[in-house]
Design an enzyme around this catalytic site. Structure first.
Site, PDB file in Angstrom:
ATOM      1  N   HIS A  38       0.819  -1.213   0.000  1.00 13.58           N
ATOM      2  CA  HIS A  38       0.000   0.000   0.000  1.00 13.58           C
ATOM      3  C   HIS A  38       0.853   1.263   0.000  1.00 13.58           C
ATOM      4  CE1 HIS A  38      -4.409  -0.865   1.211  1.00 13.58           C
ATOM      5  NE2 HIS A  38      -3.940  -1.865   0.493  1.00 13.58           N
ATOM      6  N   GLU A 107      -6.355  -0.718  -6.026  1.00 14.96           N
ATOM      7  CA  GLU A 107      -7.313   0.109  -5.301  1.00 14.96           C
ATOM      8  C   GLU A 107      -6.996   1.577  -5.555  1.00 14.96           C
ATOM      9  OE1 GLU A 107      -7.747  -1.340  -1.030  1.00 14.96           O
ATOM     10  OE2 GLU A 107      -6.010  -2.448  -1.767  1.00 14.96           O
TER      11      GLU A 107
END
Length: 326
Positions: A38, A107
């Site tokens: 991330h 994402e």
């Protein structure tokens, strides 16, 4: 018998802590270490987002036998697939063949940071399929020129190529993604224990059959702790974003967006979906849903950086015994 993994949750721990937890998880007896990848945590209360590939390089040197995996990397926007091919090859060499490259379509939370917008899901899946082709070609060690719909590669070659290659797992969630990626991947990745994902995968021509050549790697959050009420509060504080489901989570752009989307989620709502507290049998029952669905591997996410040392010292060993005995 399923194999059990420990998740290096980069959103809730710093880089040095993650390496320490990885070494401890191997000592305790986990079969697999999976790492998130991330640029931002889902919620500000989690508070971390170190670069996963640097952490995994250190983990490869701090461990000796446990398998490693990205869970998962998006090789389309924040990273060009040619760069993913290079770093996956390097990590495989450092890990002496223990690494699997887990990939997904990404994402918005992480990929929007490079200023290229956020495509629709059909486009993202098309980009991922093309990226896998680029990575596969580069992992041959040959000189590669590639001109696709989404990516171009000019005179690229990976100079340090692992002899055993790099297996690729791909995250899927439904029939369309399974049918698209089963022929392209070595392994299935999913966060829901759906037996139909595996049966559909095994029915796709050209797919590596799960349980034979291929693996199905699942993941489940848990919040073990001696006090159930405190564990529920911690799970709510740091993991209530999980309640949205991936169809929502993939599109939210910031931690503030996740905070707003989950402002009415209660601790009891989180506890309905995440086993919380000291009851190891209850946790094992939740984990067993993946084994019953036919998954070969399932990685546990122990919620909260503050809980990791106690979990690994007190709970992980007995939990693994229960899981393996059942």
């Amino acid at each position: 018998m399923s194999r059990f993994g420990y998740t290096l949750m980069t959103e809730q721990s710093g880089p040095k802590q993650l390496v320490e937890y990885a070494a401890r998880a191997e000592q305790v007896g986990f079969d697999l270490l999976v790492s998130s990848d991330h640029y931002s945590p889902w919620l500000t209360s989690q508070g971390h987002a170190p670069y996963a590939w640097t952490v995994l390089g250190a983990v490869a040197q701090a461990t000796s036998d446990v398998e490693l995996m990205t869970y998962v990397t998006c090789p389309t926007m924040r990273y060009h697939p040619a760069v993913v091919a290079q770093k996956a090859a390097t990590l495989q060499i450092l890990a002496d063949g223990r690494f699997t490259l887990g990939l997904g379509s990404g994402e918005n939370l992480n990929e929007h940071v490079v200023g290229e917008g956020w495509p629709a899901v059909q486009t993202r899946q098309g980009m991922l399929a093309e990226a896998i082709e680029v990575i596969r070609r580069l992992h041959t060690g040959d000189l590669v020129d590639f001109a696709g719909e989404f990516f171009q590669v000019d005179s690229a070659r990976i100079w340090d190529v692992p002899e055993q290659g790099v297996d690729i797992g791909v995250a899927v969630s439904g029939d369309r993604s399974v049918e698209t990626f089963a022929p392209l991947a070595d392994h299935l990745v999913a966060v829901e224990p759906k037996a139909e994902l595996i049966s559909t995968w095994n029915g796709v021509p050209g797919a590596k059959r799960i349980g034979a050549e291929g693996r199905a790697v699942g993941q489940i959050p848990i919040c073990w702790g001696p006090d159930e009420a405190e564990a529920r509060e911690l799970a709510h504080d740091q993991f209530r974003w999980f309640a949205g489901g991936w169809s929502v989570n993939a599109d939210l752009p910031t931690p503030a967006g996740f905070a707003g989307a989950t402002q009415f989620v209660r601790p009891e709502d989180v506890a309905d979906n995440i086993p919380c507290g000291p009851d190891l049998d209850k946790i094992a029952e939740a984990v067993s849903a993946f084994s019953e669905a036919g998954f070969t591997d399932v990685a546990l996410v122990q919620i909260g950086d503050s809980t990791q040392e106690a979990f690994l010292s007190e709970a992980a060993g007995p939990l693994l015994e229960i899981l393996r005995s059942s």
